[in-house]
Structures are given as C-alpha cells and as structure tokens.
Design a protein around this motif. Sequence first.
Motif, short mmCIF file in Angstrom:
data_model
loop_
_atom_site.label_atom_id
_atom_site.label_comp_id
_atom_site.label_asym_id
_atom_site.label_seq_id
_atom_site.Cartn_x
_atom_site.Cartn_y
_atom_site.Cartn_z
N CYS A 155 6.79 39.16 105.80
CA CYS A 155 6.24 39.54 104.50
C CYS A 155 7.14 38.92 103.42
CB CYS A 155 6.20 41.05 104.35
SG CYS A 155 5.53 41.56 102.76
N ARG A 180 4.89 31.08 107.34
CA ARG A 180 5.01 31.81 106.08
C ARG A 180 6.51 31.92 105.84
NH1 ARG A 180 1.91 36.87 103.74
NH2 ARG A 180 3.79 37.79 102.94
N LYS A 205 8.19 38.65 95.67
CA LYS A 205 7.14 39.61 96.01
C LYS A 205 6.49 40.23 94.77
CE LYS A 205 6.09 40.41 99.41
NZ LYS A 205 5.11 39.58 100.15
N HIS A 249 -2.87 43.18 105.31
CA HIS A 249 -2.63 43.81 104.00
C HIS A 249 -3.67 44.83 103.59
CE1 HIS A 249 0.42 40.67 103.85
NE2 HIS A 249 1.05 41.53 103.06
N ARG A 297 1.38 49.82 110.06
CA ARG A 297 0.00 49.37 110.29
C ARG A 297 -0.33 49.63 111.74
NH1 ARG A 297 1.83 43.93 107.13
NH2 ARG A 297 1.01 44.47 105.07
N GLU A 329 1.57 38.82 109.37
CA GLU A 329 2.98 39.10 109.12
C GLU A 329 3.61 39.43 110.47
OE1 GLU A 329 3.08 40.18 104.43
OE2 GLU A 329 3.21 41.87 105.80
N ASP A 351 6.91 44.77 104.03
CA ASP A 351 5.77 45.22 104.84
C ASP A 351 6.08 45.19 106.34
OD1 ASP A 351 4.10 45.66 102.68
OD2 ASP A 351 3.15 43.69 102.78
CO CO Z 1 3.17 41.63 102.85
#
Ligand code: CO
Length: 464
Positions: A81, A120, A127, A364, A377, A406, A436
Amino acid sequence: MNASDRPVHPVALPEGWAPASWRDRPALQQPQYPDASALEAVLGELRRLPPLVTSWEILALKRQVAEAQEGKRFVLQGGDCAESFSDCESGLISNRLKVLLQMSLVLVHGLRLPVVRVGRFAGQYAKPRSADNETRDGVTLPAYRGDNVNQPGFDAASRAADPRRLVKGHARSAMTMNFVRALIDGGFADLHHPEYWDLDWVSHSKLSDEYHRMVAAVGDAVRFMETIGGEQLHNLNRADFYTSHEALLLPYEEALTRQVPRQWGWFNLSTHFPWIGMRTAALDGAHVEYFRGLRNPVAVKVGPSVSAEQLQRLADALNPDNEPGRLTFIQRMGAANVETKLPPLVQAMQRDGRRVLWICDPMHGNTESTSNGYKTRRFDNIQGELERSFDIHAALGSRLGGVHLELTGENVTECLGGARELTELDLERAYRTSVDPRLNYEQSLEIAMLIVRKQAAIARPAQA
Ligand code: CO
Ligand code: PEP
C-alpha cells in the motif's frame, strides 16, 4: 474493442497543457510546506537529478497495455500500500519481487498469455488521507501522508511536512529500481525451480489437489522449456518489469516530467505507469490536468460513486484520440457493489468504442475494522470481487485484463482467511503494515491460482 477503429497516434501536446498547468486547478491531498523557498530549492535539485525510468521503456509498456486491451496479455500489478524508507532493504525487496514473479509464472502458464508485470514500488511513498489532521488525546497534528512527506510518529516534528524527504524518496526509488533490475538480469533460482517455492500452505486448502496439479504443471513446463531450448518459460529480461505508483504529490511529479531527445512531448520519468487515486480523480482537478499531457500509459482508480457519464468525461480528458494502450481503469467497487456498479461503466465504454484496459483492484473496496481494532480485509471478499468481475466482463463481451493487489512477500497476518484460514486472533501475530492490510506470500500465490481456475471455468461454460 471495435476492430474497425483506426489506431490513432496523437503527435501533439493537448491544448493548453504544460507540466505546470495543473497549478491553476484545485490540487487535493497536497501537504502544506511551512517554507516555500525550501520546497523550491528541493524541486530545483530534483529537476537536475537523473530520471528513474526511460522513455523507451514507457513506450514499450504502452504497447503491452495496448495488447492487453486486445486480450493478448494479462496485467499483474502489485506491491505495498505504502513503501517506507526503512523498508528499502534487500530481503523485503527481493521477497516482494519473488512473489510477483512466481505469481506471474502461474498466470503465464495457466492463462496461456504473456503477463505484463508491474510493481507497485520504487516510488509508492505518498498516501491520500481521509482527513488532513489527526487528533489524539486532545492533540491535533497533520496526518501522516507517507514517507515522501512526513513521518508516522505522533509528535509535531515527525508530522511536519519536510521537502528534503522528496530527495530521499527519489534516492530510495532509484536504489529499489537498481536492485530489482539487477535481480531480474541475474535470474532467480526459485523461478527456474518451482520445487523451491514455499508451498506448505497448499495442503491446507480445500483445493489442495487442484493446486498441487497446477504447481506440478508449471514445474514440468519450466523444465521442458529449459531442456529443449535452454530457453526460459517466462523469458525475463530487464525490459520486462515495470514500476507504478500513485502520482499524488504533483510538485514532485512535475520535477520528474521531462522531454527527451528524438521524442515529442513529455514523459513522467519517475515511473512507467502512474495512476490517479480515487480521491483525486475529479475531472476539473489538478491531477487529471497533469496526467492529460503525459505520454506514459496512465491509470485511474474507479470507485462505486463514479457515474457512466463521469467516466466518459474522464476518458475524453485523458484519451481524446482513443490511443491504444493509453488508458487503464482500475475498478475497485467492493464485493458488495461490483454487481450493480460495474456493468453500466463497462457498457458506457463499449457504447463509445473506447479503448480501455480494465484491471480489478479487489482490495480497496473491501477494507473493514475488526472488533480488536485492526484494519483488515477478508480473503473471501477479495476473491469474490475478483471472480465476479471476471464474470461480469465476460457476460458483457468485455474482458478483465488484469489485477491490482496490495501484497508482500513476507509471512504477515494482515488479511483474514485464505488457505490457512487466518482469524482475527492471528492478526496480532504479524500485523506490520503502516497503512492498508496486504496479502501475504501464500495468499498472493493462492489468488494467482484462483485467477487461473476462474478463467478456465469461463472458457468452459458448459461445465461451469
Ligand atoms: Co492502499
Ligand atoms: C491505494 O491504492 O492505496 C489507494 C489509496 O487506493 P484508492 O485510491 O483506490 O482508494
């Protein structure tokens, strides 16, 4: 997309655009720097520093995205993230690269398609936040906005925005890129030998037999290819791994936006594949203005509040010539919303014959808090949104061309579920993210296998 559409290759800058034209628009999510002259000095330094990527890599990626739009490639985009400066460390970087490469091998073999690998990382240091400030015990300080801006510690010195951090972020990005390029050039032993993969988890899954067969098949294919031609199944070379980050801090991105010899136009040379986050995707906002003049392939996060009309106007602004490879939408609706929210958006793009690549970010829209206070999550929701997205696109005659995750190569416990059925109690054991929750090594590989399984089911509708 419509085969009859002519490929259009724009050869001129969009009207009224310059690398700084975003400055006339409202720019959300930007830090307040206390000393404007210190920021200017840093930007001057950044403008002179070498870029992190090259224009020919960017144009090669754009061609690959164009092929993905035609169904000839699948995009795997993943990483943290938020990267942190202290995570710029050899073990973390190589484990993250390893899990991405292993996932890509599963996908190449299972989907029978070349995979576009996009990290990523190497710049994911800023952020967006839901509030500008954070209050604890009556004390209010600026929110932590990522290591390119400030520090997470809750004291005034840590939270002050410091422009020198942008130079450090550029250097950390360069070190990360350098190591990743070297690892890919050298080749990972683990890739050539799936028997070295860490696969204990497979036997914990209800799909254990199926997963074992998949891994064995990948192993056979790798050995076969290497035996007959000395060739590598994944055919890795340094041009074959790309980077991406959310291009949030516009002064930084502008300083890395360059013209290069023998090319027209402007490239963001801080990354191959920048994206606009959901919170900064307003049509009249500074981010869309900045992105519309870049020659990079660009992506936009699309959440459940976006209407078909807004999406059409975004596509008009960012890809007025319908250029192949230019525009990707990263859908992130949430498992509960995808069924109702996604189809009108896909249909609007189809009606206008627009070339877009659809990638699903199943992370997300599926974030929640546990009773013991962790942001997490559920693997089931991540899998659910992803699988429904494949079905929705297929039913509409569209195609889901990639996934945005992520993840980390470490054995963290941040997302619930997966083959080992992690519970809320497990979260305490190895919850390490500062922003995250990420899929861990095992959960990431499992997602790759589930994508293969889903695509196979779509290709065999009679038995599904
Ligand atoms: Co994120
Ligand atoms: C992210 O990708 O970390 C993020 C903030 O996503 P989104 O813009 O989709 O909320």
